[in-house]
Scaffold this motif. Sequence first.
Motif, PDB file in Angstrom:
ATOM      1  N   PHE A   1       0.909  -1.502  -0.096  1.00  0.00           N
ATOM      2  CA  PHE A   1       0.223   0.309  -0.404  1.00  0.00           C
ATOM      3  C   PHE A   1       0.782   1.618   0.471  1.00  0.00           C
ATOM      4  O   PHE A   1       1.306   1.854   0.798  1.00  0.00           O
ATOM      5  N   THR A   2       1.112   2.008  -1.001  1.00  0.00           N
ATOM      6  CA  THR A   2       1.645   3.233  -1.009  1.00  0.00           C
ATOM      7  C   THR A   2       1.394   3.965  -2.232  1.00  0.00           C
ATOM      8  O   THR A   2       0.044   3.913  -3.127  1.00  0.00           O
ATOM      9  N   VAL A   3       1.126   5.673  -2.320  1.00  0.00           N
ATOM     10  CA  VAL A   3       0.909   6.520  -2.398  1.00  0.00           C
ATOM     11  C   VAL A   3       1.471   7.998  -2.491  1.00  0.00           C
ATOM     12  O   VAL A   3       2.786   7.503  -2.447  1.00  0.00           O
ATOM     13  N   PRO A   4       1.177   8.802  -3.469  1.00  0.00           N
ATOM     14  CA  PRO A   4       1.923   9.870  -4.611  1.00  0.00           C
ATOM     15  C   PRO A   4       1.915  10.521  -2.639  1.00  0.00           C
ATOM     16  O   PRO A   4       1.134  10.755  -2.104  1.00  0.00           O
TER      17      PRO A   4
ATOM     18  N   GLY B   1      11.745  14.540   8.786  1.00  0.00           N
ATOM     19  CA  GLY B   1      12.047  13.901  10.177  1.00  0.00           C
ATOM     20  C   GLY B   1      12.045  12.576  10.635  1.00  0.00           C
ATOM     21  O   GLY B   1      10.273  12.076  11.813  1.00  0.00           O
ATOM     22  N   VAL B   2      10.805  11.839   8.952  1.00  0.00           N
ATOM     23  CA  VAL B   2       9.834  10.668   9.348  1.00  0.00           C
ATOM     24  C   VAL B   2      10.349  10.030   7.938  1.00  0.00           C
ATOM     25  O   VAL B   2      10.686  10.434   7.041  1.00  0.00           O
ATOM     26  N   ASP B   3       9.670   8.524   8.587  1.00  0.00           N
ATOM     27  CA  ASP B   3       9.088   7.450   6.803  1.00  0.00           C
ATOM     28  C   ASP B   3       9.135   8.025   6.351  1.00  0.00           C
ATOM     29  O   ASP B   3       7.645   9.027   6.133  1.00  0.00           O
ATOM     30  N   THR B   4       9.469   8.244   4.851  1.00  0.00           N
ATOM     31  CA  THR B   4       8.548   8.521   3.902  1.00  0.00           C
ATOM     32  C   THR B   4       7.782   6.346   3.409  1.00  0.00           C
ATOM     33  O   THR B   4       7.732   6.983   2.379  1.00  0.00           O
ATOM     34  N   GLY B   5       9.022   5.777   3.485  1.00  0.00           N
ATOM     35  CA  GLY B   5       8.157   3.841   2.774  1.00  0.00           C
ATOM     36  C   GLY B   5       9.467   3.357   3.376  1.00  0.00           C
ATOM     37  O   GLY B   5       9.786   3.902   4.310  1.00  0.00           O
ATOM     38  N   GLY B   6       9.004   2.061   2.991  1.00  0.00           N
ATOM     39  CA  GLY B   6       9.867   0.575   3.665  1.00  0.00           C
ATOM     40  C   GLY B   6       8.902  -0.575   3.031  1.00  0.00           C
ATOM     41  O   GLY B   6       7.593  -0.877   2.735  1.00  0.00           O
ATOM     42  N   THR B   7      10.332  -1.374   3.823  1.00  0.00           N
ATOM     43  CA  THR B   7       9.853  -2.781   3.185  1.00  0.00           C
ATOM     44  C   THR B   7       9.992  -3.525   4.670  1.00  0.00           C
ATOM     45  O   THR B   7      10.930  -3.632   4.534  1.00  0.00           O
ATOM     46  N   ALA B   8       9.210  -4.415   4.743  1.00  0.00           N
ATOM     47  CA  ALA B   8       9.261  -5.741   6.253  1.00  0.00           C
ATOM     48  C   ALA B   8       9.111  -6.998   5.409  1.00  0.00           C
ATOM     49  O   ALA B   8       8.480  -7.160   4.789  1.00  0.00           O
ATOM     50  N   LEU B   9       9.583  -7.536   5.804  1.00  0.00           N
ATOM     51  CA  LEU B   9      10.229  -9.584   5.487  1.00  0.00           C
ATOM     52  C   LEU B   9       9.524 -10.119   7.419  1.00  0.00           C
ATOM     53  O   LEU B   9      10.319  -9.841   7.769  1.00  0.00           O
TER      54      LEU B   9
ATOM     55  N   GLY C   1       3.922   3.114   2.222  1.00  0.00           N
ATOM     56  CA  GLY C   1       4.885   4.397   1.314  1.00  0.00           C
ATOM     57  C   GLY C   1       3.765   5.746   1.483  1.00  0.00           C
ATOM     58  O   GLY C   1       2.532   5.323   1.203  1.00  0.00           O
ATOM     59  N   LEU C   2       4.706   6.453   1.194  1.00  0.00           N
ATOM     60  CA  LEU C   2       3.955   8.274   1.080  1.00  0.00           C
ATOM     61  C   LEU C   2       4.892   8.830  -0.213  1.00  0.00           C
ATOM     62  O   LEU C   2       4.591   9.988   0.113  1.00  0.00           O
ATOM     63  N   ASP C   3       5.486   8.194  -0.450  1.00  0.00           N
ATOM     64  CA  ASP C   3       6.258   9.214  -2.070  1.00  0.00           C
ATOM     65  C   ASP C   3       6.368   8.073  -3.375  1.00  0.00           C
ATOM     66  O   ASP C   3       7.536   7.945  -3.808  1.00  0.00           O
ATOM     67  N   ASP C   4       5.469   7.460  -3.538  1.00  0.00           N
ATOM     68  CA  ASP C   4       5.678   6.320  -3.962  1.00  0.00           C
ATOM     69  C   ASP C   4       4.655   5.854  -5.387  1.00  0.00           C
ATOM     70  O   ASP C   4       3.369   6.878  -5.016  1.00  0.00           O
ATOM     71  N   ALA C   5       4.566   5.134  -6.605  1.00  0.00           N
ATOM     72  CA  ALA C   5       3.895   5.041  -7.637  1.00  0.00           C
ATOM     73  C   ALA C   5       2.228   4.586  -6.643  1.00  0.00           C
ATOM     74  O   ALA C   5       2.964   3.786  -5.436  1.00  0.00           O
TER      75      ALA C   5
END
Length: 338
Positions: free
Chosen positions: A154-157, A208-216, A230-234
């Motif tokens: 789940f990612t948004v521009p 000062g915040v995370d704008t995206g990431g992945t986790a396993l 993410g908050l900065d993705d397609a």
Amino acid sequence: MTPPVRIAVLGAADFARRRMLPAFAAREDVVLAAIASRDPDKARALAGAHRCRALHGYAAALEDDDVEAVYVPLPAALHARWVRAALLAGKHVLAEKPLATTAGETAELLDLARSRGLALVENVLFPHHSQHARARELVASGAIGELRSFRAEFTVPRRAEDDIRYRADLGGGALSDTGVYPVRAALLALGDDLRVAGAVAVRDARLGVDTGGTALLHTPEGVSAQLAFGLDDAYRNTYAYAGTEGRLTVGRAFTPPADHAPVLRLERGGEVTEVRLAAEDQVARAVGAFAHAVRTGGMPDPDVLRQAVLLEDIAARAAVAAKPGPEENELKDFRHVE
């Protein structure tokens, strides 16, 4: 006939105006009693549009005997404070996600609600849509063979820089905003014994915040869950199960419009089968579930705490991954000498 739940809204958040207030107005099991805001003009304008009372300040709603429950759509960093205050005032609570910014606070709030016999519901909407139960049924029936992995995204521009999602002081960041969805989806898909194997995050040092990431993540049996947020993705809004014989994909997984008719895509043996389902309004169903919990004494969902623990662990693993290891430090020292 069971009387409707009389609910007040704390604040005038955009999501509340767009999605929740219309849902309250459309149902017979809830009545919008009041809008409470620190800005009296905003309270009056919104209350006038929805034909309810305007209250000045959030505390006014907690002191109002005509209000049975409150909806808390405030910034994440304010959730715990006002959820706790509402419970102590004897109000049932529907709160936006995440319920609190730490697993410890989440556990405290859930315990408080249980001890006082009050409904406390985190407003994660998508689990109320039946497309997810249907997907689990197909997997359980062996439609894709033996389950091997799960993937959710789940990612948004990127939004305007003054958006509260980019405010560290208000509990912003991608993990606490869009990350909740794939984590909850993994819990629904794989059960409550998930463990975090690793995580990485993209951090905006200026904000000062995370704008995206992945986790396993993984189950004790070795079924993996690959999650992206993410908050900065397609724009991506989907999840998929993969097995020994096929793959099942759910598109528009987390935020389907009320008129969206879901199509589950089943790939197996070189063939694609589309499983078509009826449209549902997950927002209306979520509001109905909250009203039912209020009237029947429903207990908090244990997945709320499990989700909070996983989010905290993902954040911790991402923080560790961001720190340079011994070899990297040696390389930096070598370059410095050069």
